[in-house]
Design an enzyme around this catalytic site. Sequence first.
Site, PDB file in Angstrom:
ATOM      1  N   CYS A   8       0.863  -1.191   0.000  1.00  0.00           N
ATOM      2  CA  CYS A   8       0.000   0.000   0.000  1.00  0.00           C
ATOM      3  C   CYS A   8       0.896   1.236   0.000  1.00  0.00           C
ATOM      4  O   CYS A   8       2.122   1.116  -0.144  1.00  0.00           O
ATOM      5  CB  CYS A   8      -0.975  -0.006   1.175  1.00  0.00           C
ATOM      6  SG  CYS A   8      -0.190   0.122   2.803  1.00  0.00           S
ATOM      7  N   ARG A  14      -3.100  -0.421   5.687  1.00  0.00           N
ATOM      8  CA  ARG A  14      -3.768  -1.491   4.937  1.00  0.00           C
ATOM      9  C   ARG A  14      -2.886  -2.719   4.694  1.00  0.00           C
ATOM     10  O   ARG A  14      -3.315  -3.849   4.964  1.00  0.00           O
ATOM     11  CB  ARG A  14      -4.285  -0.951   3.587  1.00  0.00           C
ATOM     12  CG  ARG A  14      -5.392   0.064   3.729  1.00  0.00           C
ATOM     13  CD  ARG A  14      -5.591   0.864   2.459  1.00  0.00           C
ATOM     14  NE  ARG A  14      -4.426   1.678   2.144  1.00  0.00           N
ATOM     15  CZ  ARG A  14      -4.269   2.393   1.057  1.00  0.00           C
ATOM     16  NH1 ARG A  14      -5.213   2.372   0.129  1.00  0.00           N
ATOM     17  NH2 ARG A  14      -3.193   3.120   0.865  1.00  0.00           N
ATOM     18  N   ASP A 123      -9.674   2.835   2.269  1.00  0.00           N
ATOM     19  CA  ASP A 123      -8.474   3.494   2.801  1.00  0.00           C
ATOM     20  C   ASP A 123      -8.844   4.261   4.071  1.00  0.00           C
ATOM     21  O   ASP A 123      -9.601   5.222   4.014  1.00  0.00           O
ATOM     22  CB  ASP A 123      -7.923   4.456   1.736  1.00  0.00           C
ATOM     23  CG  ASP A 123      -6.617   5.095   2.174  1.00  0.00           C
ATOM     24  OD1 ASP A 123      -6.236   4.967   3.356  1.00  0.00           O
ATOM     25  OD2 ASP A 123      -5.975   5.732   1.321  1.00  0.00           O
TER      26      ASP A 123
HETATM   27  P1  4NP Z   1      -1.555   2.962   4.244  1.00  0.00           P
HETATM   28  O1  4NP Z   1      -2.097   4.355   4.822  1.00  0.00           O
HETATM   29  O2  4NP Z   1      -1.096   3.256   2.820  1.00  0.00           O
HETATM   30  O3  4NP Z   1      -2.748   2.083   4.288  1.00  0.00           O
HETATM   31  O4  4NP Z   1      -0.426   2.533   5.140  1.00  0.00           O
HETATM   32  C1  4NP Z   1      -1.413   5.561   4.670  1.00  0.00           C
HETATM   33  C2  4NP Z   1      -0.356   5.855   5.499  1.00  0.00           C
HETATM   34  C3  4NP Z   1       0.336   7.057   5.355  1.00  0.00           C
HETATM   35  C4  4NP Z   1      -0.060   7.941   4.382  1.00  0.00           C
HETATM   36  C5  4NP Z   1      -1.117   7.634   3.551  1.00  0.00           C
HETATM   37  C6  4NP Z   1      -1.805   6.434   3.689  1.00  0.00           C
HETATM   38  N1  4NP Z   1       0.625   9.175   4.236  1.00  0.00           N
HETATM   39  O5  4NP Z   1       0.196   9.992   3.418  1.00  0.00           O
HETATM   40  O6  4NP Z   1       1.627   9.386   4.924  1.00  0.00           O
END
Ligand code: 4NP
Length: 153
Positions: A8, A14, A123
Amino acid sequence: MQKVLFVCLGNICRSPMAEFVMKKLVSDAKLTHEFEIASAATSTEEVGNPVYPPAKRKLAENGIGCAGKTARQMTRADYEYYDHIIAMDHSNLRHINHIIGSDDRGKVSLLMDHTPHPHDVADPWYTGNFDATWKDVTEGCSALLEELKNINQ
Ligand code: 4NP
């Protein structure tokens, strides 16, 4: 042995949820020895950081630990090493293609494409809704495991 890498954007919500849910499903099925399972980010945003606390809590509520996991970025070498690269959403697919050049061995897919109703994994980063992510991840991982079990046979 099949090697699975969940991917991800940040590798703190996720994809670690998918990694540890899949490890639990595989363990419950007594198939731990047949799989290697990990997760990684497309971005450098969260590299080195542990699983985001609400994601960790959601796993813990379901009796699943994620101790020791810290975010890392996917590399081209991961593409060579892993058999299945499982992205959480369409945006991840674009970023993965940027990292690997091209999916010439057909290893990359979307998690929910393994279910009867393909869609991006919810998300939670902006919504805070970790229940929706949990629902998608558990359904997607169960469907994926059923498919991979058939490959192993
Ligand atoms: P993930 O969630 O991709 O599901 O781990 C996120 C974690 C950090 C960020 C975006 C989504 N970010 O923009 O830092």
